[in-house]
Design a protein around this motif. Sequence first.
Motif, PDB file in Angstrom:
ATOM      1  N   GLU A 131       7.280   3.367   3.210  1.00 28.64           N
ATOM      2  CA  GLU A 131       8.344   3.750   3.631  1.00 28.64           C
ATOM      3  C   GLU A 131       8.116   5.293   3.982  1.00 28.64           C
ATOM      4  O   GLU A 131       9.053   5.724   4.660  1.00 28.64           O
ATOM      5  N   LEU A 150      -4.912   2.142  -9.099  1.00 33.49           N
ATOM      6  CA  LEU A 150      -3.641   3.090  -9.286  1.00 33.49           C
ATOM      7  C   LEU A 150      -4.276   4.287  -9.437  1.00 33.49           C
ATOM      8  O   LEU A 150      -5.237   4.777  -8.521  1.00 33.49           O
ATOM      9  N   GLY A 151      -3.488   5.363  -9.918  1.00 34.18           N
ATOM     10  CA  GLY A 151      -3.704   6.759  -9.714  1.00 34.18           C
ATOM     11  C   GLY A 151      -4.929   7.058 -10.674  1.00 34.18           C
ATOM     12  O   GLY A 151      -5.793   6.327 -11.366  1.00 34.18           O
ATOM     13  N   GLU A 157      -1.191  13.133 -13.334  1.00 30.90           N
ATOM     14  CA  GLU A 157      -1.645  12.865 -11.981  1.00 30.90           C
ATOM     15  C   GLU A 157      -0.602  13.732 -11.134  1.00 30.90           C
ATOM     16  O   GLU A 157       0.551  13.530 -11.048  1.00 30.90           O
ATOM     17  N   THR A 212       5.112   2.302 -10.277  1.00 32.82           N
ATOM     18  CA  THR A 212       5.103   1.092  -9.385  1.00 32.82           C
ATOM     19  C   THR A 212       4.457  -0.092  -9.800  1.00 32.82           C
ATOM     20  O   THR A 212       5.101  -1.252  -9.999  1.00 32.82           O
ATOM     21  N   CYS A 244      -6.349   9.489  -4.337  1.00 31.43           N
ATOM     22  CA  CYS A 244      -6.006   8.740  -5.882  1.00 31.43           C
ATOM     23  C   CYS A 244      -7.767   9.207  -6.700  1.00 31.43           C
ATOM     24  O   CYS A 244      -7.568   9.409  -7.731  1.00 31.43           O
ATOM     25  N   ASN A 292       7.979  -7.924 -11.334  1.00 27.67           N
ATOM     26  CA  ASN A 292       8.530  -8.940 -10.132  1.00 27.67           C
ATOM     27  C   ASN A 292       7.503 -10.124 -10.144  1.00 27.67           C
ATOM     28  O   ASN A 292       8.071 -11.048  -9.552  1.00 27.67           O
ATOM     29  N   VAL A 334       0.852  -1.009  -0.026  1.00 27.20           N
ATOM     30  CA  VAL A 334      -0.020   0.031   0.235  1.00 27.20           C
ATOM     31  C   VAL A 334       0.816   1.072  -0.004  1.00 27.20           C
ATOM     32  O   VAL A 334       2.047   1.187   0.378  1.00 27.20           O
ATOM     33  N   PRO A 335       0.309   2.402  -0.606  1.00 29.93           N
ATOM     34  CA  PRO A 335       0.895   3.741  -0.312  1.00 29.93           C
ATOM     35  C   PRO A 335       0.807   4.470   1.010  1.00 29.93           C
ATOM     36  O   PRO A 335       0.071   3.570   1.795  1.00 29.93           O
ATOM     37  N   GLY A 351       9.681  -4.309  -1.032  1.00 27.07           N
ATOM     38  CA  GLY A 351       8.660  -4.382  -1.974  1.00 27.07           C
ATOM     39  C   GLY A 351       8.851  -5.559  -3.227  1.00 27.07           C
ATOM     40  O   GLY A 351       8.139  -6.378  -3.326  1.00 27.07           O
ATOM     41  N   THR A 380      -1.821  -1.207  -4.283  1.00 30.50           N
ATOM     42  CA  THR A 380      -2.204   0.142  -4.561  1.00 30.50           C
ATOM     43  C   THR A 380      -0.926   1.292  -4.556  1.00 30.50           C
ATOM     44  O   THR A 380      -0.218   1.258  -3.711  1.00 30.50           O
ATOM     45  N   GLY A 381      -0.855   1.915  -5.447  1.00 29.20           N
ATOM     46  CA  GLY A 381       0.115   3.059  -5.496  1.00 29.20           C
ATOM     47  C   GLY A 381       0.015   3.448  -6.946  1.00 29.20           C
ATOM     48  O   GLY A 381      -0.955   3.445  -7.600  1.00 29.20           O
ATOM     49  N   GLY A 382       0.987   4.056  -7.403  1.00 29.75           N
ATOM     50  CA  GLY A 382       1.108   4.840  -8.867  1.00 29.75           C
ATOM     51  C   GLY A 382       1.405   3.743 -10.095  1.00 29.75           C
ATOM     52  O   GLY A 382       1.955   2.740  -9.558  1.00 29.75           O
ATOM     53  N   LYS A 429       2.532  -4.748   3.366  1.00 26.73           N
ATOM     54  CA  LYS A 429       3.741  -3.914   3.419  1.00 26.73           C
ATOM     55  C   LYS A 429       3.377  -2.478   3.374  1.00 26.73           C
ATOM     56  O   LYS A 429       2.582  -2.008   2.794  1.00 26.73           O
TER      57      LYS A 429
END
Length: 489
Positions: A177, A250-251, A381, A231, A283, A238, A148-149, A211, A226-228, A174
């Motif tokens: 940071e 996402l955004g 964004e 990523t 978001c 990955n 998550v963000p 991550g 969840t994030g941009g 996770k």
Amino acid sequence: MDSPFELYIDGRFEAGAGTFDSIDPATGTPWATMPEARREQVERAVEAADRALRDPAWATLTASQRGKLLYRLADLLEQAAPELAAIETRDTGKIIRETRGQIAYIAEYYRYYAGIADKIEGSFVPVDKPDMQVWISREPIGVVAAIVPWNSQLFLSAVKLGPALAAGCTVVLKASEEAPGPLLAFARLLHQAGFPPGVVNVITGFGPECGAVLSSHPKVAQVAFTGGPATARHIVANTTGNLARVSLELGGKSPFIVFDDADLDSAVNAQLAAIFAASGQSCVAGSRLLVQAGIKDAFLARLLEKVAAIRIGAPDDAATEFGPLCTERQRQNIEAVLAASVAQGARVLCGGTRSDRAGIYFPPTIVDCSASPQADSITTELFGPVLSVDVFDDEAQAISKANSTAFGLAAGIFTRNLTRAHRLSRAIRSGVVWINTYRAISPLAPFGGFGLSGHGREGGAAAALEYTTTKTVWLRTSDVPMDDPFVMR
Ligand code: NAD
């Protein structure tokens, strides 16, 4: 700096292999030392989650018993809301009047999925073979990596943990940071609620190590991210090894469309909420105002008057309506995009430059892009308090401009004409459409995007199924011995 924050792995709290400072956005200075999970700890967390999946302490719980654990977690969360809100406000800069209300409401998400746990049902298949009975059961998919963000992280975790645990999965969560404090504190509630060791693990660390090791781990079956969008591309890369199922939230660059028959006062207030709540770090921020040409001046005049009255201040002051951004990196990105947009012909109507106030503040900003509809601020964004304005003449142009980005997360439509509202809700490519309202959520309502805003849906009953996979069981009911072994039945 003494730190109350620890990682939560296999039912135990522990220090990180490394540490890093978390910044208080209200002052721009470090306020807490955070534990950093490196490779060995991330791997241990996944191994613990994998063991827990088969451990009778979790695997033999009935669905109703899993639900009871979630109900207990919801109660603990409600009680801890003031403490968690204070941590979230300190770590992210999000204003206290929002964090308090939001965290209390997040408990409802856990209650909703607690109730769903024993309603995840299989089915019976009336196959075309009289001597066979076939049924389908819903099985937990396995170990879930939830990434998550920093913004709304308790909420974004709830929409993953709630359905995943209801379905019987185990999770490594996770935290970002940028501001991991709230989720590391939340781990204490998971422990108190009595989830068996390893069922939920909470870690934090940097994306490229923590991550990446997590999302690529061979024992991870699903990544709920969840994030941009940038990523998200790493996440997809990955998972080429473990072939995990991936959901992406996402955004966006969501249009906020105002027709000339709208209730203007209501639309102005909703537009304020859409772009300046959480200092625009949302978001679903309604960051593109599309206003019908004939009412542009009147609408902007009312909006600018309200913006001038917004109370900017310390995020922990209950009177504050608008606080700092979370990171300096975001502020610099906003400044760069704004400078490029002005060079492209956009006109700043308010805000636009940082003040000399301490902390990571950036003022509510409105830029008129009607003469430069391709300006960067209307296509990128910004994840900040910048509203880019464009105009339209008629319904067809409103739809075409609304759909002009690759994102498709949310849209707002303000009109008194409900047949038109219906037409637009069908024509606009986005996962959520709000008509004469904005930024409304509920655990019962699915949420997610189209296009670059991602795929997968969170919220609603079907989200629990996203953490399951089916198993088809064949039972031969005949007592007659099996005949020819060399043909398919
Ligand atoms: P981000 O994408 O930078 O980070 C999100 C998470 O991904 C963090 O925990 C980070 O450590 C991790 N990460 C980074 N690199 C990684 C890698 N290589 N492998 C695995 N994990 C990695 O996002 P952010 O800047 O913290 O948050 C802002 C973005 O999130 C915005 O685009 C916003 O629109 C989006 N967002 C979307 C929703 C939604 O529900 N659709 C909700 C909130 C935020």
